[in-house]
Design a protein around this motif. Structure first.
Motif, PDB file in Angstrom:
ATOM      1  N   THR A  62       0.830  -1.200   0.000  1.00 20.77           N
ATOM      2  CA  THR A  62       0.000   0.000   0.000  1.00 20.77           C
ATOM      3  C   THR A  62       0.866   1.252   0.000  1.00 20.77           C
ATOM      4  OG1 THR A  62      -1.715  -1.172   1.217  1.00 20.77           O
ATOM      5  CG2 THR A  62      -1.810   1.220   1.260  1.00 20.77           C
ATOM      6  N   ASN A  63       1.906   1.270   0.798  1.00 20.90           N
ATOM      7  CA  ASN A  63       2.791   2.433   0.853  1.00 20.90           C
ATOM      8  C   ASN A  63       3.538   2.653  -0.455  1.00 20.90           C
ATOM      9  OD1 ASN A  63       2.072   3.144   3.452  1.00 20.90           O
ATOM     10  ND2 ASN A  63       3.660   1.887   4.369  1.00 20.90           N
ATOM     11  N   ILE A  64       3.867   1.595  -1.145  1.00 22.27           N
ATOM     12  CA  ILE A  64       4.576   1.727  -2.420  1.00 22.27           C
ATOM     13  C   ILE A  64       3.657   2.300  -3.488  1.00 22.27           C
ATOM     14  CG2 ILE A  64       5.614   0.411  -4.313  1.00 22.27           C
ATOM     15  CD1 ILE A  64       6.789  -1.454  -2.142  1.00 22.27           C
ATOM     16  N   TYR A  65       2.409   1.827  -3.551  1.00 26.53           N
ATOM     17  CA  TYR A  65       1.497   2.244  -4.611  1.00 26.53           C
ATOM     18  C   TYR A  65       0.652   3.466  -4.263  1.00 26.53           C
ATOM     19  CZ  TYR A  65       2.634  -1.876  -7.304  1.00 26.53           C
ATOM     20  OH  TYR A  65       3.289  -2.808  -8.042  1.00 26.53           O
ATOM     21  N   ARG A  66       0.705   3.964  -3.048  1.00 28.95           N
ATOM     22  CA  ARG A  66      -0.114   5.103  -2.649  1.00 28.95           C
ATOM     23  C   ARG A  66       0.140   6.348  -3.505  1.00 28.95           C
ATOM     24  NH1 ARG A  66      -0.928   5.661   3.310  1.00 28.95           N
ATOM     25  NH2 ARG A  66      -2.209   3.909   2.699  1.00 28.95           N
ATOM     26  N   PRO A  67       1.397   6.736  -3.788  1.00 28.72           N
ATOM     27  CA  PRO A  67       1.587   7.924  -4.636  1.00 28.72           C
ATOM     28  C   PRO A  67       0.966   7.753  -6.025  1.00 28.72           C
ATOM     29  CG  PRO A  67       3.635   7.341  -3.562  1.00 28.72           C
ATOM     30  CD  PRO A  67       2.667   6.238  -3.276  1.00 28.72           C
ATOM     31  N   THR A  69      -1.646   5.826  -6.874  1.00 33.22           N
ATOM     32  CA  THR A  69      -3.101   5.878  -6.786  1.00 33.22           C
ATOM     33  C   THR A  69      -3.577   7.292  -6.502  1.00 33.22           C
ATOM     34  OG1 THR A  69      -3.027   5.240  -4.466  1.00 33.22           O
ATOM     35  CG2 THR A  69      -3.369   3.488  -6.061  1.00 33.22           C
ATOM     36  N   ASP A  70      -2.838   8.047  -5.675  1.00 33.35           N
ATOM     37  CA  ASP A  70      -3.211   9.434  -5.440  1.00 33.35           C
ATOM     38  C   ASP A  70      -3.132  10.252  -6.727  1.00 33.35           C
ATOM     39  OD1 ASP A  70      -3.627   8.865  -2.790  1.00 33.35           O
ATOM     40  OD2 ASP A  70      -1.679   9.648  -2.137  1.00 33.35           O
ATOM     41  N   LEU A  71      -2.128  10.013  -7.522  1.00 33.89           N
ATOM     42  CA  LEU A  71      -1.976  10.693  -8.804  1.00 33.89           C
ATOM     43  C   LEU A  71      -3.145  10.368  -9.718  1.00 33.89           C
ATOM     44  CD1 LEU A  71      -0.198  12.365 -10.791  1.00 33.89           C
ATOM     45  CD2 LEU A  71       0.790  10.182 -11.487  1.00 33.89           C
ATOM     46  N   LEU A  72      -3.488   9.094  -9.816  1.00 30.44           N
ATOM     47  CA  LEU A  72      -4.611   8.695 -10.661  1.00 30.44           C
ATOM     48  C   LEU A  72      -5.926   9.288 -10.171  1.00 30.44           C
ATOM     49  CD1 LEU A  72      -3.908   4.956 -11.512  1.00 30.44           C
ATOM     50  CD2 LEU A  72      -3.832   6.904 -13.040  1.00 30.44           C
TER      51      LEU A  72
END
Length: 77
Positions: A62-67, A69-72
């Motif tokens: 989750t911490n790796i993909y959070r930026p 997903t926030d961008l999307l």
């Protein structure tokens, strides 16, 4: 103390049931993987029974993909 003894008794039972067959069939690679996974499982089970804090791998993902997903999410708003 009793949960650890129970974990070790079950582990010995699994070893008694599985390892002789693997040795007879000469499944050395499978025996190595089996031993590694069993040891890993026993260590995690004992740590859990001692109420140690075991990190959840899903939190790392989750911490790796959070930026990303926030961008999307910002783009799609």
């Amino acid at each position: 103390m009793w949960p650890i003894i129970g974990i070790l008794v079950v582990t010995v039972g699994i070893i008694i049931l599985e390892v002789p067959t693997m040795i007879q069939k000469k499944l050395t690679k499978e025996l190595k993987v089996f031993s590694f996974l069993l040891l890993f499982g026993v260590i995690l089970s004992i740590a859990e029974s001692l109420n140690l804090n075991i990190p959840n791998p899903a939190d790392w993902i989750t911490n790796i993909y959070r930026p990303f997903t926030d961008l999307l999410l910002n783009i799609l708003k």
